[in-house]
Design a protein around this motif. Structure first.
Motif, PDB file in Angstrom:
ATOM      1  N   GLY A 136     -98.730 -41.032 -13.817  1.00 58.94           N
ATOM      2  CA  GLY A 136     -97.448 -40.918 -14.508  1.00 58.94           C
ATOM      3  C   GLY A 136     -97.397 -41.545 -15.884  1.00 58.94           C
ATOM      4  O   GLY A 136     -96.316 -41.788 -16.406  1.00 58.94           O
ATOM      5  N   MET A 137     -98.553 -41.803 -16.497  1.00 58.95           N
ATOM      6  CA  MET A 137     -98.551 -42.402 -17.832  1.00 58.95           C
ATOM      7  C   MET A 137     -98.415 -41.287 -18.864  1.00 58.95           C
ATOM      8  O   MET A 137     -99.401 -40.744 -19.368  1.00 58.95           O
ATOM      9  CB  MET A 137     -99.799 -43.240 -18.077  1.00 58.95           C
ATOM     10  CG  MET A 137     -99.684 -44.077 -19.342  1.00 58.95           C
ATOM     11  SD  MET A 137    -100.932 -45.363 -19.383  1.00 58.95           S
ATOM     12  CE  MET A 137    -100.583 -46.061 -20.989  1.00 58.95           C
ATOM     13  N   VAL A 138     -97.134 -40.942 -19.130  1.00 56.67           N
ATOM     14  CA  VAL A 138     -96.804 -39.859 -20.055  1.00 56.67           C
ATOM     15  C   VAL A 138     -95.673 -40.295 -20.978  1.00 56.67           C
ATOM     16  O   VAL A 138     -94.928 -41.233 -20.675  1.00 56.67           O
ATOM     17  CB  VAL A 138     -96.387 -38.577 -19.287  1.00 56.67           C
ATOM     18  CG1 VAL A 138     -97.572 -37.993 -18.519  1.00 56.67           C
ATOM     19  CG2 VAL A 138     -95.228 -38.837 -18.345  1.00 56.67           C
ATOM     20  N   ALA A 139     -95.567 -39.582 -22.096  1.00 55.64           N
ATOM     21  CA  ALA A 139     -94.509 -39.863 -23.072  1.00 55.64           C
ATOM     22  C   ALA A 139     -94.114 -38.559 -23.744  1.00 55.64           C
ATOM     23  O   ALA A 139     -94.844 -37.559 -23.681  1.00 55.64           O
ATOM     24  CB  ALA A 139     -94.992 -40.872 -24.113  1.00 55.64           C
ATOM     25  N   GLN A 171     -96.869 -30.195 -14.277  1.00 53.89           N
ATOM     26  CA  GLN A 171     -97.349 -31.578 -14.308  1.00 53.89           C
ATOM     27  C   GLN A 171     -97.886 -31.932 -12.933  1.00 53.89           C
ATOM     28  O   GLN A 171     -97.557 -31.288 -11.943  1.00 53.89           O
ATOM     29  CB  GLN A 171     -96.211 -32.529 -14.696  1.00 53.89           C
ATOM     30  CG  GLN A 171     -95.544 -32.203 -16.004  1.00 53.89           C
ATOM     31  CD  GLN A 171     -96.466 -32.293 -17.203  1.00 53.89           C
ATOM     32  OE1 GLN A 171     -97.472 -32.991 -17.176  1.00 53.89           O
ATOM     33  NE2 GLN A 171     -96.144 -31.590 -18.264  1.00 53.89           N
ATOM     34  N   ARG A 172     -98.688 -32.990 -12.884  1.00 57.90           N
ATOM     35  CA  ARG A 172     -99.261 -33.387 -11.594  1.00 57.90           C
ATOM     36  C   ARG A 172     -98.906 -34.833 -11.267  1.00 57.90           C
ATOM     37  O   ARG A 172     -98.592 -35.626 -12.161  1.00 57.90           O
ATOM     38  CB  ARG A 172    -100.762 -33.188 -11.588  1.00 57.90           C
ATOM     39  CG  ARG A 172    -101.466 -34.018 -12.635  1.00 57.90           C
ATOM     40  CD  ARG A 172    -102.963 -33.817 -12.554  1.00 57.90           C
ATOM     41  NE  ARG A 172    -103.576 -35.010 -13.110  1.00 57.90           N
ATOM     42  CZ  ARG A 172    -104.720 -35.041 -13.728  1.00 57.90           C
ATOM     43  NH1 ARG A 172    -105.413 -33.951 -13.851  1.00 57.90           N
ATOM     44  NH2 ARG A 172    -105.202 -36.157 -14.209  1.00 57.90           N
ATOM     45  N   LYS A 231     -92.533 -36.452 -11.926  1.00 54.59           N
ATOM     46  CA  LYS A 231     -91.282 -37.210 -11.766  1.00 54.59           C
ATOM     47  C   LYS A 231     -90.900 -37.921 -13.070  1.00 54.59           C
ATOM     48  O   LYS A 231     -89.737 -37.901 -13.480  1.00 54.59           O
ATOM     49  CB  LYS A 231     -91.450 -38.231 -10.638  1.00 54.59           C
ATOM     50  CG  LYS A 231     -90.210 -39.064 -10.370  1.00 54.59           C
ATOM     51  CD  LYS A 231     -90.434 -40.005  -9.190  1.00 54.59           C
ATOM     52  CE  LYS A 231     -89.216 -40.823  -8.852  1.00 54.59           C
ATOM     53  NZ  LYS A 231     -88.984 -41.942  -9.738  1.00 54.59           N
ATOM     54  N   ARG A 232     -91.874 -38.531 -13.733  1.00 57.30           N
ATOM     55  CA  ARG A 232     -91.575 -39.252 -14.984  1.00 57.30           C
ATOM     56  C   ARG A 232     -91.051 -38.295 -16.055  1.00 57.30           C
ATOM     57  O   ARG A 232     -90.152 -38.633 -16.802  1.00 57.30           O
ATOM     58  CB  ARG A 232     -92.821 -39.974 -15.500  1.00 57.30           C
ATOM     59  CG  ARG A 232     -93.083 -41.256 -14.753  1.00 57.30           C
ATOM     60  CD  ARG A 232     -93.172 -42.472 -15.687  1.00 57.30           C
ATOM     61  NE  ARG A 232     -93.293 -43.695 -14.916  1.00 57.30           N
ATOM     62  CZ  ARG A 232     -94.402 -44.412 -14.815  1.00 57.30           C
ATOM     63  NH1 ARG A 232     -95.497 -44.039 -15.452  1.00 57.30           N
ATOM     64  NH2 ARG A 232     -94.418 -45.499 -14.093  1.00 57.30           N
ATOM     65  N   ILE A 246     -87.768 -38.320 -18.489  1.00 53.22           N
ATOM     66  CA  ILE A 246     -87.919 -38.333 -19.954  1.00 53.22           C
ATOM     67  C   ILE A 246     -87.209 -37.130 -20.586  1.00 53.22           C
ATOM     68  O   ILE A 246     -86.523 -37.270 -21.596  1.00 53.22           O
ATOM     69  CB  ILE A 246     -89.405 -38.376 -20.356  1.00 53.22           C
ATOM     70  CG1 ILE A 246     -90.069 -39.654 -19.827  1.00 53.22           C
ATOM     71  CG2 ILE A 246     -89.548 -38.306 -21.868  1.00 53.22           C
ATOM     72  CD1 ILE A 246     -91.598 -39.654 -19.915  1.00 53.22           C
ATOM     73  N   PHE A 247     -87.381 -35.933 -19.994  1.00 53.55           N
ATOM     74  CA  PHE A 247     -86.736 -34.729 -20.548  1.00 53.55           C
ATOM     75  C   PHE A 247     -85.215 -34.864 -20.544  1.00 53.55           C
ATOM     76  O   PHE A 247     -84.538 -34.246 -21.372  1.00 53.55           O
ATOM     77  CB  PHE A 247     -87.171 -33.472 -19.789  1.00 53.55           C
ATOM     78  CG  PHE A 247     -88.389 -32.813 -20.365  1.00 53.55           C
ATOM     79  CD1 PHE A 247     -88.330 -32.093 -21.546  1.00 53.55           C
ATOM     80  CD2 PHE A 247     -89.616 -32.921 -19.728  1.00 53.55           C
ATOM     81  CE1 PHE A 247     -89.443 -31.488 -22.086  1.00 53.55           C
ATOM     82  CE2 PHE A 247     -90.753 -32.329 -20.257  1.00 53.55           C
ATOM     83  CZ  PHE A 247     -90.669 -31.600 -21.441  1.00 53.55           C
ATOM     84  N   ALA A 248     -84.671 -35.675 -19.650  1.00 54.17           N
ATOM     85  CA  ALA A 248     -83.213 -35.893 -19.599  1.00 54.17           C
ATOM     86  C   ALA A 248     -82.708 -36.562 -20.890  1.00 54.17           C
ATOM     87  O   ALA A 248     -81.507 -36.498 -21.188  1.00 54.17           O
ATOM     88  CB  ALA A 248     -82.829 -36.727 -18.381  1.00 54.17           C
ATOM     89  N   GLN A 249     -83.602 -37.165 -21.665  1.00 51.35           N
ATOM     90  CA  GLN A 249     -83.205 -37.860 -22.901  1.00 51.35           C
ATOM     91  C   GLN A 249     -83.249 -36.948 -24.127  1.00 51.35           C
ATOM     92  O   GLN A 249     -82.794 -37.343 -25.194  1.00 51.35           O
ATOM     93  CB  GLN A 249     -84.125 -39.066 -23.120  1.00 51.35           C
ATOM     94  CG  GLN A 249     -84.037 -40.085 -22.009  1.00 51.35           C
ATOM     95  CD  GLN A 249     -85.013 -41.218 -22.211  1.00 51.35           C
ATOM     96  OE1 GLN A 249     -84.905 -41.959 -23.179  1.00 51.35           O
ATOM     97  NE2 GLN A 249     -85.978 -41.354 -21.317  1.00 51.35           N
TER      98      GLN A 249
END
Length: 129
Positions: free
Chosen positions: A92-95, A113-114, A119-120, A124-127
């Protein structure tokens, strides 16, 4: 004054443990303008920043930084830039960097995504504005 004179530098830390969990970019979401620089700071060793295929604006050259090294990316094209740490992507190390308008929102959010990255990215897309 040129646009470059007004460009900002945004700092994103690459961390083993941060406020939102382990193996994270902080912040995981950056709102930038064309011409800004996003610098990924290697606080903890063993991380890098790599563009995710299908999650870069049209015309942006794919990139992948060296491990455990700071990396600066000048963002010129408008849109969303999906970023992963190559070895910790499944953890989950994504930005996500939003430059101006999110012109590629549909394409970027459609990328499969995998692991914990899925989940992350929902969070993030919610922002995205």
């Amino acid at each position: 004054m040129t646009a470059a004179a007004f460009a900002e530098t945004h700092e994103v830390k690459m961390l083993n443990k941060g406020e939102t969990g382990s193996m994270v970019f902080e912040p995981a979401y950056v709102a930038a303008e064309p011409g800004d620089t996003v610098t990924f700071v290697s606080v903890d060793k063993g991380h890098n920043a790599e563009g995710i295929k299908g999650m870069l604006p049209d015309g942006v050259t794919p990139f992948k930084s060296k491990m455990s090294k700071d990396f600066s990316l000048v963002v010129e094209a408008e849109g969303l830039y999906g970023i992963k740490c190559t070895p910790h992507y499944g953890m989950g190390m994504v930005a996500l960097i939003q430059v101006g308008e999110a012109v590629n929102l549909d394409a970027a959010s459609a990328v499969k995504q995998r692991g914990k990255a899925k989940k992350r990215f929902v969070e993030i897309f919610a922002q995205v504005k």
